[in-house]
Write an enzyme that holds these catalytic residues in place. Sequence first.
Site, short mmCIF file in Angstrom:
data_model
loop_
_atom_site.label_atom_id
_atom_site.label_comp_id
_atom_site.label_asym_id
_atom_site.label_seq_id
_atom_site.Cartn_x
_atom_site.Cartn_y
_atom_site.Cartn_z
N PHE A 65 30.20 66.71 46.21
CA PHE A 65 29.65 65.36 46.04
C PHE A 65 30.19 64.77 44.73
O PHE A 65 30.41 65.51 43.76
CB PHE A 65 28.12 65.45 46.00
CG PHE A 65 27.41 64.14 46.00
CD1 PHE A 65 27.27 63.41 47.17
CD2 PHE A 65 26.86 63.63 44.83
CE1 PHE A 65 26.60 62.19 47.17
CE2 PHE A 65 26.20 62.42 44.81
CZ PHE A 65 26.07 61.69 46.00
N SER A 84 29.28 63.41 42.03
CA SER A 84 28.70 63.69 40.72
C SER A 84 28.75 65.16 40.32
O SER A 84 28.38 65.50 39.19
CB SER A 84 27.24 63.22 40.69
OG SER A 84 26.45 63.97 41.59
N LYS A 85 29.21 66.03 41.21
CA LYS A 85 29.25 67.45 40.88
C LYS A 85 30.31 67.73 39.81
O LYS A 85 31.18 66.90 39.55
CB LYS A 85 29.57 68.28 42.12
CG LYS A 85 28.60 68.10 43.28
CD LYS A 85 27.19 68.50 42.93
CE LYS A 85 26.30 68.46 44.17
NZ LYS A 85 24.88 68.66 43.86
N ASN A 86 30.25 68.92 39.23
CA ASN A 86 31.22 69.28 38.18
C ASN A 86 32.65 69.20 38.70
O ASN A 86 33.56 68.81 37.98
CB ASN A 86 30.93 70.68 37.67
CG ASN A 86 29.60 70.77 36.96
OD1 ASN A 86 28.62 70.15 37.37
ND2 ASN A 86 29.54 71.55 35.90
N LEU A 87 32.85 69.58 39.96
CA LEU A 87 34.11 69.35 40.66
C LEU A 87 33.76 68.49 41.86
O LEU A 87 33.29 68.98 42.88
CB LEU A 87 34.74 70.68 41.11
CG LEU A 87 36.06 70.54 41.90
CD1 LEU A 87 37.14 69.90 41.03
CD2 LEU A 87 36.52 71.90 42.42
#
Length: 376
Positions: free
Chosen positions: A189, A191-194
């Site tokens: 998604f 907004s995830k870190n990746l």
Amino acid sequence: MKKLQMVDLKGQYEKIKEEVNASIQEVLETNTYINGPLVHQFQKDLEDYLGVKHVIPCANGTDALQIAMMGLDLKPGDEVITADFTFAATVEVIALLQLTPVLVDVDMNNMNISLDGIRKAITPRTKAIVPVHLFGRAANMDAIMEIANEHNLYVIEDNAQAIGADYTSKDGSKVKVGTIGHVGATSFFPSKNLGCYGDGGAIFTNDDKLAHTLRGIVNHGMYERYHHDVVGVNSRLDSIQAGVLKAKLPHLDTYNKARQDAARKYSLALSVNSNIWAPTICESCDCHVFHQYVIRITNGKRDGLLAHLQEKGIPCAIYYPIPLHSQKAYADSRYKEEDFPVTNQLCKEVIALPMHTELDDEQIKFITDTILEYLK
């Protein structure tokens, strides 16, 4: 001061736009939109990064969890233990597959699933445990795997919030979270870190047979076109999203370090107030990649602080305001309020502050000064 945002994807994109744009342009020019070369290249890159034998890309993180459970051939009525304090996707897929979700409390110190809760919840019908590496912090996988091995249970790691985090085992060895259990699942998604620029997910495993099954499930149960060998779903990572992820993956460790540095500055500033519980961060922190930076306000002023921060233009959020056992969709007469004292307390105290790769010292100081001024 730059405008404060909960997540600054535009600022991150500006630094890598040439790489991202080149990947997207490659897809547009080759017309390989589904299961194209960039999907396979990203898959291999991620396998190398994680040190895992098999990465199976899919359409989103929720699908990743569902497909992982389908691949393990869990049957309707089988019990699956997971944490009460997490996002609903974890329990949602258990219910969708007509498995029986068993929610247990979490640990106050790390907000991850309670080991005692797991032990007490095991019955003859228990088939799997789903630990969630919540907010980016690794759960106690040594202990969880010991419990699972003792009771012959599967472990499905929900790694949607912790990609890139390291877990240090009792023997001193380090492995990436998501690769320790029988199978792991993650989300890409935005907004995830990746994160990609749409939906995306992946499943991880070191089990060759399971990986083969999972690869069929994600593509309508097909290994050969129009030959459906297993019951499957339509859950493929599209090539444009794979291209974005391939461009961002080489930066993931840098992104996670930026989050850890920001978290360290937050905690140093906020720890002067006894009414604030802030995460403790060691100098060599690698087990927590801070998908979210979550503090607890212990004097009953959490909701007032939330409104105050919003009035000051500081984005913030409550993850999570309602325990899963209290959600209408997952309420069950088996659950008693006294079984979830920590989760119930966390829902009244937690607040998440802005956390992303582009936070600067001026922004962090403004946020922490505003919080301390309100709570003095």
